[in-house]
Motif scaffolding. Structure first.
Motif, PDB file in Angstrom:
ATOM      1  N   GLY A  36       0.752  -1.235   0.000  1.00  0.00           N
ATOM      2  CA  GLY A  36       0.000   0.000   0.000  1.00  0.00           C
ATOM      3  C   GLY A  36       0.783   1.286   0.000  1.00  0.00           C
ATOM      4  N   GLN A  37       2.011   1.317  -0.584  1.00  0.00           N
ATOM      5  CA  GLN A  37       2.709   2.599  -0.612  1.00  0.00           C
ATOM      6  C   GLN A  37       2.042   3.604  -1.539  1.00  0.00           C
ATOM      7  OE1 GLN A  37       3.667  -0.371  -1.943  1.00  0.00           O
ATOM      8  NE2 GLN A  37       5.827  -0.182  -2.510  1.00  0.00           N
ATOM      9  N   ASP A  38       1.318   3.117  -2.543  1.00  0.00           N
ATOM     10  CA  ASP A  38       0.456   3.970  -3.351  1.00  0.00           C
ATOM     11  C   ASP A  38      -0.945   3.837  -2.764  1.00  0.00           C
ATOM     12  OD1 ASP A  38      -1.139   5.227  -5.202  1.00  0.00           O
ATOM     13  OD2 ASP A  38      -0.621   3.919  -6.871  1.00  0.00           O
ATOM     14  N   VAL A  42      -3.872   1.106  -3.784  1.00  0.00           N
ATOM     15  CA  VAL A  42      -4.333  -0.031  -2.992  1.00  0.00           C
ATOM     16  C   VAL A  42      -5.814   0.093  -2.668  1.00  0.00           C
ATOM     17  CG1 VAL A  42      -3.849   0.824  -0.634  1.00  0.00           C
ATOM     18  CG2 VAL A  42      -3.632  -1.614  -1.157  1.00  0.00           C
ATOM     19  N   ILE A  43      -6.330   1.310  -2.585  1.00  0.00           N
ATOM     20  CA  ILE A  43      -7.779   1.482  -2.451  1.00  0.00           C
ATOM     21  C   ILE A  43      -8.475   0.882  -3.664  1.00  0.00           C
ATOM     22  CG2 ILE A  43      -9.624   3.215  -2.477  1.00  0.00           C
ATOM     23  CD1 ILE A  43      -7.764   4.953  -0.689  1.00  0.00           C
ATOM     24  N   THR A  76       7.887  -2.176   4.289  1.00  0.00           N
ATOM     25  CA  THR A  76       6.959  -1.665   3.279  1.00  0.00           C
ATOM     26  C   THR A  76       5.591  -1.466   3.910  1.00  0.00           C
ATOM     27  OG1 THR A  76       8.151  -2.813   1.512  1.00  0.00           O
ATOM     28  CG2 THR A  76       5.884  -2.187   1.051  1.00  0.00           C
ATOM     29  N   VAL A  77       4.879  -0.442   3.449  1.00  0.00           N
ATOM     30  CA  VAL A  77       3.559  -0.161   4.008  1.00  0.00           C
ATOM     31  C   VAL A  77       2.508  -1.022   3.309  1.00  0.00           C
ATOM     32  CG1 VAL A  77       3.161   1.821   2.492  1.00  0.00           C
ATOM     33  CG2 VAL A  77       1.964   1.685   4.671  1.00  0.00           C
ATOM     34  N   PHE A  78       1.591  -1.583   4.099  1.00  0.00           N
ATOM     35  CA  PHE A  78       0.531  -2.457   3.601  1.00  0.00           C
ATOM     36  C   PHE A  78      -0.809  -2.009   4.162  1.00  0.00           C
ATOM     37  CE2 PHE A  78       4.165  -5.143   2.925  1.00  0.00           C
ATOM     38  CZ  PHE A  78       3.828  -6.030   1.910  1.00  0.00           C
ATOM     39  N   GLY A 274      -0.646   0.181 -10.056  1.00  0.00           N
ATOM     40  CA  GLY A 274       0.767  -0.126 -10.204  1.00  0.00           C
ATOM     41  C   GLY A 274       1.311  -1.143  -9.228  1.00  0.00           C
ATOM     42  N   PHE A 275       0.799  -1.162  -7.995  1.00  0.00           N
ATOM     43  CA  PHE A 275       1.356  -2.043  -6.972  1.00  0.00           C
ATOM     44  C   PHE A 275       0.378  -3.155  -6.590  1.00  0.00           C
ATOM     45  CE2 PHE A 275       3.736   1.829  -6.795  1.00  0.00           C
ATOM     46  CZ  PHE A 275       5.028   1.451  -6.463  1.00  0.00           C
ATOM     47  N   ASP A 276      -0.423  -3.594  -7.554  1.00  0.00           N
ATOM     48  CA  ASP A 276      -1.413  -4.624  -7.267  1.00  0.00           C
ATOM     49  C   ASP A 276      -0.738  -5.951  -6.917  1.00  0.00           C
ATOM     50  OD1 ASP A 276      -4.518  -5.116  -7.614  1.00  0.00           O
ATOM     51  OD2 ASP A 276      -3.489  -6.883  -8.393  1.00  0.00           O
ATOM     52  N   GLU A 277      -1.408  -6.732  -6.047  1.00  0.00           N
ATOM     53  CA  GLU A 277      -0.855  -8.008  -5.601  1.00  0.00           C
ATOM     54  C   GLU A 277      -0.707  -9.027  -6.728  1.00  0.00           C
ATOM     55  OE1 GLU A 277       0.372  -9.056  -2.574  1.00  0.00           O
ATOM     56  OE2 GLU A 277       0.258  -6.948  -1.995  1.00  0.00           O
TER      57      GLU A 277
END
Length: 358
Positions: A36-38, A42-43, A76-78, A274-277
């Motif tokens: 979740g850094q973006d 992540v929302i 890293t933020v999640f 961009g940062f999808d799992e």
């Protein structure tokens, strides 16, 4: 080499085709954590896996305290459920916290600075008060703890990793910082959830990882969490009977039948953050793209991921949101030709995408 069969199975397991989760909290809980850094990204990732698929539902879950962000692993933020963040962080954050401690001297910080930051934050956030990050940094600055040059971020992320603070309610642009003791539900630590049993806790997190991201290996999970491989292997027998396996990878029961029943639906074109799992949830991302295309997705391998266009489990390009509010357009850089039908369906996906704000 890309593996389309594996990629399509992972798309279905991740809920990107059927959107099986009733709420964003249920979706994030199934994953254990979503990178979740973006925050806006992540929302969207949470919304894209739910039945309604709305930003408003995710923001409501954040604002109510059901979803929070922290630093549970890898520094890293999640995004995580509030009910799970304490025990997962306690289980996994040790290596990242030790690494942060070893780098502290290079920011001209010491243990006394961290303790002073903790005391100021607790006093400022007492009685359920929340502050945006800039306001908290200002409090530190006024007390002589200079937050510039990454010092404030270091103190904040360390205190979140230690379970003192948490990213809490939505403030219209970002998440405010809150005291974990007042914002999180009680009894959520390792002792409260697993009687302190780290192997049992590892098994629970491993279950969530393999059922939400499988087919995947225990090495994938060990890479994702940075837990010792021996500890992961000790946990596996506690849940192995609940999963299907080919001897190397594990996945939730019935997944392959579901993929077959969905047929052409698994080829539906997708626009992912961009940062999808789907991209970041595995040690090796080349199941979904070639090495050359990976370099275009992450230019310079600098850790900054562009938004991906996925068709049938393959990353076929990257996309961006262009234009001004009210006149937004979809811009695509194709890795391989998409064709007019696919482009038309991507235009529809763009119109329906859960953007935060205009």
């Amino acid at each position: 080499m890309a593996d389309p069969i594996l990629a399509r199975a992972r798309l279905v397991a991740q809920g990107l085709i059927t959107r099986p989760f009733a709420t964003p909290t249920a979706a994030v809980a199934a994953f254990g954590a979503m990178q979740g850094q973006d925050l806006h990204g992540v929302i969207a990732s949470a919304a894209l896996r739910t039945e309604a698929g709305t930003v408003e539902d995710v923001l409501s879950a954040i604002d109510s305290g059901a979803l929070v962000r922290g630093y549970p692993m890898r520094g890293t933020v999640f995004l995580m459920p509030a009910t799970d963040i304490a025990w997962i962080t306690e289980l996994c954050a040790g290596p990242a916290l030790r690494a942060a401690e070893s780098r502290r001297q290079y920011r001209d910080l010491d243990e006394a600075d961290i303790e002073r930051g903790r005391e100021i934050a607790i006093e400022a956030l007492a009685a359920g008060i929340k502050l945006c990050r800039a306001d908290l940094f200002a409090r530190w600055d006024q007390a002589g703890l200079d937050p510039s040059n990454g010092r404030g971020y270091h103190v904040l992320s360390y205190l979140i990793g230690k379970g003192v603070l948490v990213y809490g309610p939505w403030n219209g642009q970002d998440q405010d910082v809150a005291l974990a003791a007042t914002w999180l539900p009680p009894g959520g630590d390792l002792e409260g959830r697993f009687d302190g049993d780290r192997v049992a806790a590892t098994a629970e997190l491993l279950r969530r990882y393999l059922t939400s991201r499988g087919p995947a290996t225990v090495r994938d999970f060990a890479w994702w969490t940075k837990l010792p491989l021996g500890q992961v292997r000790a946990a596996l027998p506690l849940i192995a009977g609940e999963l299907e396996t080919d001897g190397e990878r594990y996945w939730r029961p019935g997944l392959m039948d579901e993929v077959a029943e969905l047929g052409r639906a698994v080829h539906r074109p997708l626009l992912l953050p961009g940062f999808d799992e789907f991209i970041l949830g595995y040690q090796d991302r080349l199941f979904a793209m070639s090495e050359a295309h990976h370099k275009r997705l992450v230019p310079g391998n600098n850790g900054v991921f562009k938004r991906s266009v996925v068709v049938g489990g393959e990353v076929r390009g990257v996309w961006a949101r262009a234009g001004r509010p009210g006149r937004r357009t979809l811009g695509i850089e194709e890795f391989r030709s998409l064709g007019p039908t696919t482009r038309s369906r991507l235009d529809t996906a763009f119109e329906e995408f859960p953007f935060v704000g205009e």
